[in-house]
Design a protein around this motif. Structure first.
Motif, PDB file in Angstrom:
ATOM      1  N   GLU A  53      12.388 -22.663  -7.651  1.00 45.69           N
ATOM      2  CA  GLU A  53      11.801 -24.081  -6.787  1.00 45.69           C
ATOM      3  C   GLU A  53      10.967 -24.867  -6.752  1.00 45.69           C
ATOM      4  N   LYS A  54       9.794 -23.871  -6.901  1.00 49.49           N
ATOM      5  CA  LYS A  54       8.054 -24.586  -7.191  1.00 49.49           C
ATOM      6  C   LYS A  54       7.972 -24.987  -8.812  1.00 49.49           C
ATOM      7  N   ASN A  55       8.337 -23.994 -10.076  1.00 42.85           N
ATOM      8  CA  ASN A  55       7.895 -24.665 -11.214  1.00 42.85           C
ATOM      9  C   ASN A  55       8.916 -25.249 -11.430  1.00 42.85           C
ATOM     10  N   ARG A  60      18.523 -17.080 -12.420  1.00 42.09           N
ATOM     11  CA  ARG A  60      19.319 -16.563 -11.905  1.00 42.09           C
ATOM     12  C   ARG A  60      19.174 -14.755 -11.619  1.00 42.09           C
ATOM     13  N   ASN A  61      18.952 -14.502 -13.050  1.00 38.90           N
ATOM     14  CA  ASN A  61      18.315 -12.530 -13.143  1.00 38.90           C
ATOM     15  C   ASN A  61      17.177 -12.058 -12.966  1.00 38.90           C
ATOM     16  N   SER A  62      17.187 -10.676 -13.363  1.00 39.99           N
ATOM     17  CA  SER A  62      16.063 -10.169 -13.768  1.00 39.99           C
ATOM     18  C   SER A  62      15.425  -8.989 -14.448  1.00 39.99           C
ATOM     19  N   PRO A  63      15.035  -9.412 -15.703  1.00 41.06           N
ATOM     20  CA  PRO A  63      13.836 -10.478 -15.219  1.00 41.06           C
ATOM     21  C   PRO A  63      13.898 -11.666 -15.564  1.00 41.06           C
ATOM     22  N   ILE A  64      12.687 -12.019 -15.116  1.00 44.64           N
ATOM     23  CA  ILE A  64      12.504 -13.768 -15.759  1.00 44.64           C
ATOM     24  C   ILE A  64      10.941 -13.560 -15.895  1.00 44.64           C
ATOM     25  N   ILE A  65      10.560 -13.779 -17.407  1.00 44.23           N
ATOM     26  CA  ILE A  65       9.668 -14.210 -17.916  1.00 44.23           C
ATOM     27  C   ILE A  65       9.060 -14.868 -18.383  1.00 44.23           C
ATOM     28  N   TRP A  66       7.862 -15.965 -18.120  1.00 42.73           N
ATOM     29  CA  TRP A  66       7.075 -16.692 -18.601  1.00 42.73           C
ATOM     30  C   TRP A  66       5.558 -16.299 -19.301  1.00 42.73           C
ATOM     31  N   ARG A  67       4.946 -17.770 -20.140  1.00 36.41           N
ATOM     32  CA  ARG A  67       4.258 -17.961 -20.457  1.00 36.41           C
ATOM     33  C   ARG A  67       2.970 -18.792 -19.851  1.00 36.41           C
ATOM     34  N   GLU A  68       1.799 -17.883 -19.685  1.00 40.53           N
ATOM     35  CA  GLU A  68       1.026 -19.168 -19.185  1.00 40.53           C
ATOM     36  C   GLU A  68       0.330 -19.881 -20.239  1.00 40.53           C
ATOM     37  N   LEU A  69       0.104 -20.932 -20.150  1.00 38.30           N
ATOM     38  CA  LEU A  69      -0.337 -21.863 -21.285  1.00 38.30           C
ATOM     39  C   LEU A  69      -2.256 -22.128 -20.810  1.00 38.30           C
ATOM     40  N   GLY A  73      -5.081 -24.825 -18.557  1.00 39.02           N
ATOM     41  CA  GLY A  73      -4.759 -25.067 -16.975  1.00 39.02           C
ATOM     42  C   GLY A  73      -3.721 -23.615 -16.380  1.00 39.02           C
ATOM     43  N   GLY A  74      -3.255 -22.651 -17.309  1.00 38.56           N
ATOM     44  CA  GLY A  74      -2.584 -21.763 -16.551  1.00 38.56           C
ATOM     45  C   GLY A  74      -1.121 -22.259 -16.064  1.00 38.56           C
ATOM     46  N   GLU A  75      -0.616 -23.464 -17.222  1.00 36.06           N
ATOM     47  CA  GLU A  75       0.484 -23.605 -16.578  1.00 36.06           C
ATOM     48  C   GLU A  75       1.671 -22.838 -16.881  1.00 36.06           C
ATOM     49  N   GLY A  76       2.935 -22.793 -16.638  1.00 36.08           N
ATOM     50  CA  GLY A  76       3.594 -21.901 -16.859  1.00 36.08           C
ATOM     51  C   GLY A  76       4.866 -22.688 -17.876  1.00 36.08           C
ATOM     52  N   LEU A  77       4.919 -22.343 -18.672  1.00 37.51           N
ATOM     53  CA  LEU A  77       6.276 -22.529 -19.543  1.00 37.51           C
ATOM     54  C   LEU A  77       7.558 -20.895 -19.607  1.00 37.51           C
ATOM     55  N   LEU A  78       8.318 -21.777 -19.225  1.00 38.70           N
ATOM     56  CA  LEU A  78       9.869 -20.391 -18.474  1.00 38.70           C
ATOM     57  C   LEU A  78       9.968 -19.556 -20.181  1.00 38.70           C
TER      58      LEU A  78
END
Length: 519
Positions: A53-55, A60-69, A73-78
């Motif tokens: 919700e924040k991003n 829905r499942n485990s795991p969730i993996i994202w890349r921080e750019l 400034g550390g923005e997350g890219l799922l």
């Protein structure tokens, strides 16, 4: 530089497989970095929902993996889940994982154990910084003197939990409270961070983690039973409002004593609705009295008796159920290993004693409050708290006063003692127990007074009418007649025993004609 964040349920095999692959990439690629996050299975779904919700992600499942750019400034890219991460590693780095399913499960279990251990260490660290705040009401009564040494011993909250004890009572008891505070400090208990005295109502229960409600120490002149019941309302209302205002959000409230225990508990729940699920009533004192009598009859130790169930009103109409009771280490013709036990009722052949002396003695103890002194009250509270924090013995039934949700046919909205077990910091009502049905007449006898007490206290009922039945009088005299088909104890049916306290008729403050002895 590529920085990836791997988050997953601590016991997830696919998180374990992704973690191993990520470790390999980080070890062999100079510009590849990972950050790992594990969550306990109980909180994973809620944590994942908040993260997405924040991003503004959908996952829905485990795991969730994202890349921080990092360059943004550390923005997350799922990136996605395990499959997406595996494809990414194959496409960009030519690396894949050949971990077997069996190994995935083993590592997942190790991850869960490591996560739980980490949580425990974090709790210990927090305790060192912020000690457990324990508040005791009516702290000038003798039960408090017996309770404090048990609390600070480490037996209740654990050997690594430091605490601050706050003694709360009225201004008239302030001198006694300061004497008790000095004596408590002189214990030099390693786990005791501080002791304080509070007589100012508005300061009560500040950041309390645990609140222990003892019997009120104030003397009142009350001339009627209804007046005595209504006299409980102002203090419970005040305490409830203070708990809502001042206590910690996760506060645990435990109500002990020998007078109107169920009533005080349900009133506290009414005026502290946000923590009602964490308010309980202690029934182990009554349970202990029954076990001690059975142990004397069987010539064994009271601790050898297990699974005695207290139903109903802890300090009034209750029902001592022996159908699940068992005895360990009992001298008899049959012996077994330490975990071997036998049904109590199969070893007591004197049915007249069960339905006569046993019932009458417990009834008298509940009526008069004799033998329910400070030591028993303190031990019962401390043991219940210990189970709440550390869990009850596996396979053992514990009696506890909790708010009824309709279990066992008990009316909703009253506090009723019933069988439970403690685990994972809470309790579970043992609704799956077999062969513990209670007759309608017995249920009515137990619930009638509890419902009336609540209505009288709240002003919805003017007069209290104790439940009476012809069967009850004959039960206490030992004269059980065959015409009571649903309640009679034939030779081939295991008996149930009853303990009742309609309320003491001793005069108050020596005045004749009064109907209730103030506890």
């Amino acid at each position: 530089m590529a920085k990836f964040v791997l988050a997953g349920r601590a016991d997830c095999p696919y998180y374990a497989k992704a973690e191993l692959l990520a470790d390999y990439l980080q070890k062999n690629l100079p510009n590849f970095r990972i950050h790992k996050i594990t969550q306990h299975p109980h909180v994973w779904e809620e944590w994942l929902e908040d993260l997405c919700e924040k991003n503004k992600w959908s996952h829905r499942n485990s795991p969730i993996i994202w890349r921080e750019l990092l360059d943004r400034g550390g923005e997350g890219l799922l990136l996605g889940g395990y499959n997406e991460f595996l494809e990414y590693a194959q496409l960009y780095y030519g690396v894949t994982s050949s971990m077997t399913t069996e190994l995935m499960k083993i590592i997942a279990q190790e991850n869960l154990e490591a996560h739980i251990e980490k949580e425990l260490q974090e709790e210990v660290r927090k305790d060192l910084v912020n000690p457990l705040q324990v508040w005791i009401t009516s702290a000038s009564v003798p039960a408090c003197y017996s309770l404090i040494p048990i609390l600070v011993s480490g037996e209740v909250f654990g050997m690594h939990t430091e605490m601050s004890i706050n003694l709360f009572d009225n201004e008239q008891a302030e001198e006694d409270l300061h004497l008790l505070m000095t004596e408590t400090r002189n214990l030099v208990a390693p786990l005791l961070r501080s002791v304080s005295v509070c007589t100012r109502v508005e300061e009560a229960f500040r950041q309390a983690h645990v609140i222990i409600i003892l019997d009120d120490s104030a003397d009142r002149e009350v001339y009627t039973l209804e007046g005595c019941i209504r006299s409980r309302l102002p203090l419970c209302r005040l305490f409830g409002q203070l708990i809502e205002k001042n206590a910690h959000d996760s506060v645990r409230v435990i109500v002990g004593g020998k007078a109107f225990v169920n009533l005080k508990t349900v009133l506290l729940m009414r005026y502290a609705p946000n923590v009602a699920h964490n308010i309980i009533a202690v029934a182990l004192g009554v349970e202990g009295q029954a076990k001690a009598m059975l142990a004397r009859k069987l010539k064994t130790a009271p601790s050898s008796i297990k699974n005695v169930i207290v139903w109903g009103n802890i300090s009034g109409n209750n029902y001592i159920d022996l159908r699940k009771a068992r005895v360990y280490r009992c001298e008899s013709a049959i012996w077994g290993p330490p975990n071997y036990s036998r049904p109590v009722l199969s070893l007591i052949f004197d049915r007249e004693w069960v339905n006569g002396q046993f019932v009458a003695t417990l009834k008298k103890l509940t009526e008069t409050g004799k033998q329910f002194g400070s030591i028993l009250a303190a031990h019962s509270i401390a043991t219940t708290l210990k189970y709440w924090y550390q869990g009850s013995p596996p396979g053992e039934i514990v009696s506890l006063g909790v708010l009824s949700e309709g279990q066992f046919g008990i009316p909703e909205g009253i506090v009723f003692s019933m069988p439970v077990k403690f685990e994972n910091g809470t309790w579970v009502v043992l609704t799956d127990l077999k062969d513990i049905e209670i007759s309608n007449q017995m249920m009515t006898r137990m619930t009638s007074d509890l419902i009336q007490e609540k209505f009288v206290a709240l002003g919805d009922l003017i007069s209290f009418q104790p439940y009476q039945s012809e069967y009850k009088d004959r039960m206490y005299s030992g004269l059980i007649q065959d015409e009571e088909k649903d309640l009679v104890m034939p030779d081939n049916v295991t008996p149930l025993t009853i303990s009742e306290k309609p309320y003491s008729q001793a005069p108050i403050n020596g005045s004749e004609g009064k109907t209730m002895e103030e506890q």
